[in-house]
Design a protein around this motif. Structure first.
Motif, PDB file in Angstrom:
ATOM      1  N   GLY A 162       0.822  -1.206   0.000  1.00 48.72           N
ATOM      2  CA  GLY A 162       0.000   0.000   0.000  1.00 48.72           C
ATOM      3  C   GLY A 162       0.851   1.250   0.000  1.00 48.72           C
ATOM      4  O   GLY A 162       0.564   2.220  -0.692  1.00 48.72           O
ATOM      5  N   ALA A 163       1.937   1.250   0.764  1.00 45.75           N
ATOM      6  CA  ALA A 163       2.830   2.401   0.801  1.00 45.75           C
ATOM      7  C   ALA A 163       3.498   2.601  -0.550  1.00 45.75           C
ATOM      8  O   ALA A 163       3.664   3.724  -1.008  1.00 45.75           O
ATOM      9  N   ALA A 164       3.869   1.515  -1.204  1.00 47.69           N
ATOM     10  CA  ALA A 164       4.496   1.624  -2.517  1.00 47.69           C
ATOM     11  C   ALA A 164       3.513   2.196  -3.532  1.00 47.69           C
ATOM     12  O   ALA A 164       3.873   3.003  -4.374  1.00 47.69           O
ATOM     13  N   GLN A 165       2.250   1.790  -3.471  1.00 48.63           N
ATOM     14  CA  GLN A 165       1.245   2.323  -4.373  1.00 48.63           C
ATOM     15  C   GLN A 165       0.984   3.789  -4.084  1.00 48.63           C
ATOM     16  O   GLN A 165       0.810   4.582  -4.981  1.00 48.63           O
ATOM     17  N   GLY A 166       0.909   4.165  -2.815  1.00 52.99           N
ATOM     18  CA  GLY A 166       0.595   5.519  -2.433  1.00 52.99           C
ATOM     19  C   GLY A 166       1.738   6.497  -2.676  1.00 52.99           C
ATOM     20  O   GLY A 166       1.526   7.689  -2.752  1.00 52.99           O
ATOM     21  N   ALA A 167       2.943   6.008  -2.811  1.00 52.52           N
ATOM     22  CA  ALA A 167       4.108   6.866  -3.007  1.00 52.52           C
ATOM     23  C   ALA A 167       4.335   7.108  -4.492  1.00 52.52           C
ATOM     24  O   ALA A 167       5.323   6.702  -5.058  1.00 52.52           O
ATOM     25  N   SER A 168       3.370   7.770  -5.137  1.00 48.78           N
ATOM     26  CA  SER A 168       3.461   7.955  -6.581  1.00 48.78           C
ATOM     27  C   SER A 168       3.700   9.420  -6.933  1.00 48.78           C
ATOM     28  O   SER A 168       2.975  10.010  -7.705  1.00 48.78           O
ATOM     29  N   TYR A 169       4.733  10.015  -6.336  1.00 49.49           N
ATOM     30  CA  TYR A 169       5.038  11.413  -6.594  1.00 49.49           C
ATOM     31  C   TYR A 169       6.365  11.562  -7.310  1.00 49.49           C
ATOM     32  O   TYR A 169       7.254  10.731  -7.186  1.00 49.49           O
ATOM     33  N   GLU A 170       6.487  12.657  -8.048  1.00 51.78           N
ATOM     34  CA  GLU A 170       7.748  13.027  -8.672  1.00 51.78           C
ATOM     35  C   GLU A 170       8.035  14.466  -8.264  1.00 51.78           C
ATOM     36  O   GLU A 170       7.120  15.290  -8.171  1.00 51.78           O
ATOM     37  N   PHE A 171       9.307  14.787  -8.030  1.00 51.39           N
ATOM     38  CA  PHE A 171       9.707  16.104  -7.573  1.00 51.39           C
ATOM     39  C   PHE A 171      10.711  16.710  -8.549  1.00 51.39           C
ATOM     40  O   PHE A 171      11.623  16.011  -8.986  1.00 51.39           O
ATOM     41  N   VAL A 172      10.531  18.000  -8.863  1.00 49.16           N
ATOM     42  CA  VAL A 172      11.430  18.683  -9.784  1.00 49.16           C
ATOM     43  C   VAL A 172      11.637  20.115  -9.286  1.00 49.16           C
ATOM     44  O   VAL A 172      10.667  20.800  -8.963  1.00 49.16           O
ATOM     45  N   PRO A 173      12.895  20.574  -9.223  1.00 49.88           N
ATOM     46  CA  PRO A 173      13.118  21.963  -8.823  1.00 49.88           C
ATOM     47  C   PRO A 173      12.774  22.923  -9.958  1.00 49.88           C
ATOM     48  O   PRO A 173      12.893  22.576 -11.137  1.00 49.88           O
ATOM     49  N   ALA A 174      12.354  24.128  -9.591  1.00 43.85           N
ATOM     50  CA  ALA A 174      12.143  25.168 -10.594  1.00 43.85           C
ATOM     51  C   ALA A 174      13.488  25.510 -11.215  1.00 43.85           C
ATOM     52  O   ALA A 174      14.499  25.544 -10.517  1.00 43.85           O
ATOM     53  N   PRO A 175      13.539  25.765 -12.518  1.00 41.63           N
ATOM     54  CA  PRO A 175      14.826  26.050 -13.151  1.00 41.63           C
ATOM     55  C   PRO A 175      15.402  27.418 -12.799  1.00 41.63           C
ATOM     56  O   PRO A 175      16.596  27.633 -12.988  1.00 41.63           O
ATOM     57  N   GLN A 176      14.605  28.333 -12.262  1.00 46.08           N
ATOM     58  CA  GLN A 176      15.097  29.673 -11.937  1.00 46.08           C
ATOM     59  C   GLN A 176      16.278  29.574 -10.984  1.00 46.08           C
ATOM     60  O   GLN A 176      16.177  28.992  -9.906  1.00 46.08           O
ATOM     61  N   ALA A 177      17.406  30.154 -11.370  1.00 45.63           N
ATOM     62  CA  ALA A 177      18.672  29.986 -10.645  1.00 45.63           C
ATOM     63  C   ALA A 177      18.630  30.519  -9.212  1.00 45.63           C
ATOM     64  O   ALA A 177      19.314  29.993  -8.348  1.00 45.63           O
ATOM     65  N   ASP A 178      17.838  31.549  -8.947  1.00 45.93           N
ATOM     66  CA  ASP A 178      17.832  32.142  -7.611  1.00 45.93           C
ATOM     67  C   ASP A 178      16.525  31.884  -6.859  1.00 45.93           C
ATOM     68  O   ASP A 178      16.125  32.663  -6.002  1.00 45.93           O
ATOM     69  N   LEU A 179      15.868  30.777  -7.160  1.00 41.85           N
ATOM     70  CA  LEU A 179      14.602  30.423  -6.512  1.00 41.85           C
ATOM     71  C   LEU A 179      14.714  29.024  -5.927  1.00 41.85           C
ATOM     72  O   LEU A 179      15.072  28.079  -6.622  1.00 41.85           O
ATOM     73  N   ASN A 180      14.413  28.864  -4.650  1.00 42.37           N
ATOM     74  CA  ASN A 180      14.536  27.556  -3.986  1.00 42.37           C
ATOM     75  C   ASN A 180      13.176  26.865  -3.926  1.00 42.37           C
ATOM     76  O   ASN A 180      12.724  26.459  -2.872  1.00 42.37           O
ATOM     77  N   ARG A 181      12.545  26.698  -5.064  1.00 44.43           N
ATOM     78  CA  ARG A 181      11.206  26.121  -5.142  1.00 44.43           C
ATOM     79  C   ARG A 181      11.266  24.726  -5.777  1.00 44.43           C
ATOM     80  O   ARG A 181      11.995  24.501  -6.730  1.00 44.43           O
ATOM     81  N   VAL A 182      10.482  23.801  -5.212  1.00 41.52           N
ATOM     82  CA  VAL A 182      10.378  22.446  -5.752  1.00 41.52           C
ATOM     83  C   VAL A 182       8.908  22.166  -6.045  1.00 41.52           C
ATOM     84  O   VAL A 182       8.031  22.494  -5.247  1.00 41.52           O
ATOM     85  N   TYR A 183       8.653  21.575  -7.206  1.00 37.57           N
ATOM     86  CA  TYR A 183       7.303  21.175  -7.585  1.00 37.57           C
ATOM     87  C   TYR A 183       7.124  19.688  -7.361  1.00 37.57           C
ATOM     88  O   TYR A 183       8.073  18.918  -7.509  1.00 37.57           O
ATOM     89  N   ARG A 184       5.890  19.283  -7.038  1.00 36.81           N
ATOM     90  CA  ARG A 184       5.564  17.873  -6.859  1.00 36.81           C
ATOM     91  C   ARG A 184       4.333  17.561  -7.692  1.00 36.81           C
ATOM     92  O   ARG A 184       3.365  18.313  -7.701  1.00 36.81           O
ATOM     93  N   VAL A 185       4.376  16.447  -8.416  1.00 36.00           N
ATOM     94  CA  VAL A 185       3.216  15.988  -9.173  1.00 36.00           C
ATOM     95  C   VAL A 185       2.831  14.596  -8.689  1.00 36.00           C
ATOM     96  O   VAL A 185       3.695  13.766  -8.395  1.00 36.00           O
ATOM     97  N   ASP A 186       1.541  14.373  -8.564  1.00 38.44           N
ATOM     98  CA  ASP A 186       1.024  13.032  -8.314  1.00 38.44           C
ATOM     99  C   ASP A 186       1.027  12.346  -9.671  1.00 38.44           C
ATOM    100  O   ASP A 186       0.335  12.781 -10.597  1.00 38.44           O
TER     101      ASP A 186
END
Length: 135
Positions: free
Chosen positions: A22-46
């Motif tokens: 169940g945990a393996a099924q529920g862990a269906s996210y991908e994370f990508v940082p914003a490309p802006q060089a001076d921004l510490n933002r990360v996006y997550r998609v289900d």
């Protein structure tokens, strides 16, 4: 009693296996940082629903800081079930990312606007943008 103990051990093992599955099924996210060089933002998609959120570090007086998160706004909520991923461009001043539908090839641009993540309507090469040159 010995048979009952064996039963409990097997049942506990089965329950643990189901929790891991169940945990393996529920862990269906991908994370990508914003490309802006001076921004510490990360996006997550289900990866199954396409829902996008974003988080970043924020300064907070008299603390080590805080995590600021932006929930899904217009277009960033759940989409039709599919296989979604995120792609960051190489544009150093771009704060958004592309949400890609791996099954259809459709893409949208997602970025933080005010206090939420918003995404443009999905488009693909088969449906050129209005005013775009057609082959």
């Amino acid at each position: 009693m010995r048979g009952m103990t064996g039963y409990r051990v097997r049942a506990a093992g089965l329950a643990a296996g189901l929790l891991v599955a169940g945990a393996a099924q529920g862990a269906s996210y991908e994370f990508v940082p914003a490309p802006q060089a001076d921004l510490n933002r990360v996006y997550r998609v289900d990866k199954a629903t396409g829902e996008v959120i974003s988080c970043q570090y924020g300064l907070q007086e008299n603390t080590i800081g805080t995590t600021l998160c932006f929930g899904p706004g217009e277009g960033a909520g759940p989409q039709a079930p599919s296989e979604y991923s995120l792609v960051a461009s190489r544009h150093l001043r771009e704060a958004g990312v592309f949400r890609v539908n791996q099954r259809t090839g459709a893409m949208s641009i997602c970025y933080v606007l005010d206090d939420a993540v918003v995404c443009t309507p999905q488009g693909n090469a088969g449906s050129a943008a209005p005013g775009a040159a057609k082959p």
